[in-house]
Design a protein around this motif. Structure first.
Motif, PDB file in Angstrom:
ATOM      1  N   PRO A 339       3.416   1.850  10.197  1.00  0.00           N
ATOM      2  CA  PRO A 339       2.855   1.559   8.874  1.00  0.00           C
ATOM      3  C   PRO A 339       1.710   2.507   8.507  1.00  0.00           C
ATOM      4  CG  PRO A 339       1.915   0.105  10.513  1.00  0.00           C
ATOM      5  CD  PRO A 339       2.932   0.935  11.241  1.00  0.00           C
ATOM      6  N   GLY A 340       1.372   2.497   7.227  1.00  0.00           N
ATOM      7  CA  GLY A 340       0.250   3.277   6.730  1.00  0.00           C
ATOM      8  C   GLY A 340      -0.643   2.406   5.870  1.00  0.00           C
ATOM      9  N   ILE A 341      -1.844   2.904   5.593  1.00  0.00           N
ATOM     10  CA  ILE A 341      -2.826   2.138   4.821  1.00  0.00           C
ATOM     11  C   ILE A 341      -3.213   2.928   3.571  1.00  0.00           C
ATOM     12  CG2 ILE A 341      -5.105   1.058   4.867  1.00  0.00           C
ATOM     13  CD1 ILE A 341      -4.884   1.087   7.950  1.00  0.00           C
ATOM     14  N   VAL A 342      -3.204   2.239   2.426  1.00  0.00           N
ATOM     15  CA  VAL A 342      -3.602   2.864   1.162  1.00  0.00           C
ATOM     16  C   VAL A 342      -4.597   1.949   0.466  1.00  0.00           C
ATOM     17  CG1 VAL A 342      -2.829   3.812  -1.041  1.00  0.00           C
ATOM     18  CG2 VAL A 342      -1.316   3.941   0.955  1.00  0.00           C
ATOM     19  N   LYS A 343      -5.785   2.472   0.219  1.00  0.00           N
ATOM     20  CA  LYS A 343      -6.810   1.695  -0.487  1.00  0.00           C
ATOM     21  C   LYS A 343      -6.801   2.097  -1.961  1.00  0.00           C
ATOM     22  CE  LYS A 343     -11.315   2.387  -0.076  1.00  0.00           C
ATOM     23  NZ  LYS A 343     -12.721   2.393   0.401  1.00  0.00           N
ATOM     24  N   VAL A 344      -6.779   1.096  -2.831  1.00  0.00           N
ATOM     25  CA  VAL A 344      -6.646   1.342  -4.268  1.00  0.00           C
ATOM     26  C   VAL A 344      -7.726   0.581  -5.029  1.00  0.00           C
ATOM     27  CG1 VAL A 344      -5.120   1.129  -6.275  1.00  0.00           C
ATOM     28  CG2 VAL A 344      -4.151   1.642  -4.022  1.00  0.00           C
ATOM     29  N   GLN A 345      -8.334   1.250  -5.991  1.00  0.00           N
ATOM     30  CA  GLN A 345      -9.345   0.618  -6.837  1.00  0.00           C
ATOM     31  C   GLN A 345      -8.911   0.765  -8.296  1.00  0.00           C
ATOM     32  OE1 GLN A 345     -13.268   2.321  -6.631  1.00  0.00           O
ATOM     33  NE2 GLN A 345     -14.227   0.598  -7.680  1.00  0.00           N
ATOM     34  N   LYS A 346      -8.531  -0.331  -8.903  1.00  0.00           N
ATOM     35  CA  LYS A 346      -8.049  -0.342 -10.286  1.00  0.00           C
ATOM     36  C   LYS A 346      -6.980   0.728 -10.516  1.00  0.00           C
ATOM     37  CE  LYS A 346     -11.972  -2.552 -12.538  1.00  0.00           C
ATOM     38  NZ  LYS A 346     -12.986  -2.481 -13.615  1.00  0.00           N
TER      39      LYS A 346
END
Length: 364
Positions: A339-346
């Motif tokens: 798996p991978g991680i993606v941080k998203v802000q709006k």
């Protein structure tokens, strides 16, 4: 002839190094492209699919080495023969893809430069001409350095390529050429400008008129014909505008949550295109960091194409979040980690991480 060989040597060497390095920066992406070629209905070599990544790494490292060997003049006969065999194979492959419309992008330059099959075939024909010049003028390819320095340079390049391939596989590509790079707004990438070019089609309408078959072509309107309608064939003349981000959706049980989730101030997406191929250690790493994220007020979701396996994964790893469905190709494009991680802000991607780097996640 010496001048032609010199020019060809520089052009071919540099192109092979650039093409190889771009793919070496993202060997996982190149392996996905090879899997397309190996599929039934294309080259019909499905038994090679499990080895696609190993083949991808071997091919791109060899590509880089051939470019360097050509420039430094190490083993010119072996180098030129290898270049010729490789370009003949690639030329066949791109022609096959173009003529039969099997693979829409050869992956020659990864995601850095998209080429249509016919553009790829043309590029290979031009390269073939340059390599033929080298083949017939191989006696003019002299080492740039004396002694064992060309061998030493080649050896260093080999070790550097192996190290680099291992590095990007265990982290992420050093340069992200894809539409989901850090800093990109997903909603903006999905939008279509009002003045964007529209696709153009021809519609071939088939009728029986007075006992004879008749085909009438229009731009879309149903023709006024005194006859019996049989069928219509649609032919695309020009492609319309395609946004850089397409086929992106986050769904659960048939309901689309994309718009709402893209408005979240603190969103963490755990991406796994295929849970059956996901790293066990990867989910253990992600379990720890997602628990911290949830405690700090983040909305954490999983995204996978193998949604049928998601409940078992949630229970097995005691995850504090549920999985949503997203197209597999889209997930492969978003992050080269499973798996991978993606941080998203709006809707804006602010950080992407390989599961090996989960602890580097910045939780505001």
């Amino acid at each position: 002839m010496r001048l032609l060989v010199g020019i060809s040597r520089i052009i071919v060497g540099i192109l092979f190094i650039i093409s190889g390095w771009i793919k070496l920066n993202d060997p996982m992406g190149f392996s996905f492209k090879l899997e397309e070629y190996f599929e039934v209905g294309v080259l019909n070599l499905p038994f090679l699919v499990p080895y696609a990544l190993a083949i991808a790494i071997a091919v791109v490292i060899f590509e880089v080495l051939l470019g360097i060997m050509l420039l430094v003049g190490y083993k010119p006969k072996f180098t030129v023969w290898s270049l010729l065999l490789m370009i003949v194979f690639f030329t066949f492959l791109t022609f096959y893809s173009a003529y039969f419309n099997k693979v829409t992008d050869c992956g020659c330059f990864g995601d850095a430069m998209k080429l249509t099959p016919w553009e790829s075939f043309t590029k290979d024909i031009v390269l073939l001409v340059f390599i033929l010049v080298l083949f017939f003028g191989v006696q003019h390819i002299k080492p740039l350095f004396s002694g064992k320095l060309p061998l030493t340079i080649t050896g260093i390049a080999l070790l550097a390529s192996i190290w680099f391939a291992n590095h990007v596989l265990n982290h992420l590509p050093s340069v992200d050429f894809r539409a989901y790079k850090t800093g990109v707004s997903i909603p903006d990438g999905m939008s279509i400008p009002e003045d964007a070019p529209k696709p153009k089609y021809d519609y071939h309408w088939k009728f029986i008129v007075d006992g004879n078959e008749k085909i009438i072509t229009t731009g879309g309107d149903y023709p006024v014909v005194d006859g019996e309608f049989i069928s219509v064939e649609t032919v695309e003349l020009e492609k319309g505008y395609e946004p850089p981000i397409h086929d992106f959706s986050i769904e659960m049980e048939g309901e689309d949550f994309t718009e709402d989730l893209m408005k979240e101030e603190k969103l963490l997406m755990v991406v796994s295109y295929d849970l059956s191929k996901a790293s066990d250690q990867g989910f253990k790493n992600i379990k720890s960091i997602t628990d911290k994220a949830i405690s700090k007020g983040y909305t954490v979701i999983g995204m996978t194409a193998s949604i049928d396996k998601s409940q078992d994964f949630v229970k097995h790893y005691k995850l504090g979040f549920e999985f949503f469905f997203t197209d597999q190709t889209t997930l492969k494009t978003i992050v080269r980690s499973n798996p991978g991680i993606v941080k998203v802000q709006k809707g804006v991607i602010t950080q992407k991480l390989h599961f090996n780097d989960a602890e580097d996640l910045i939780l505001d």
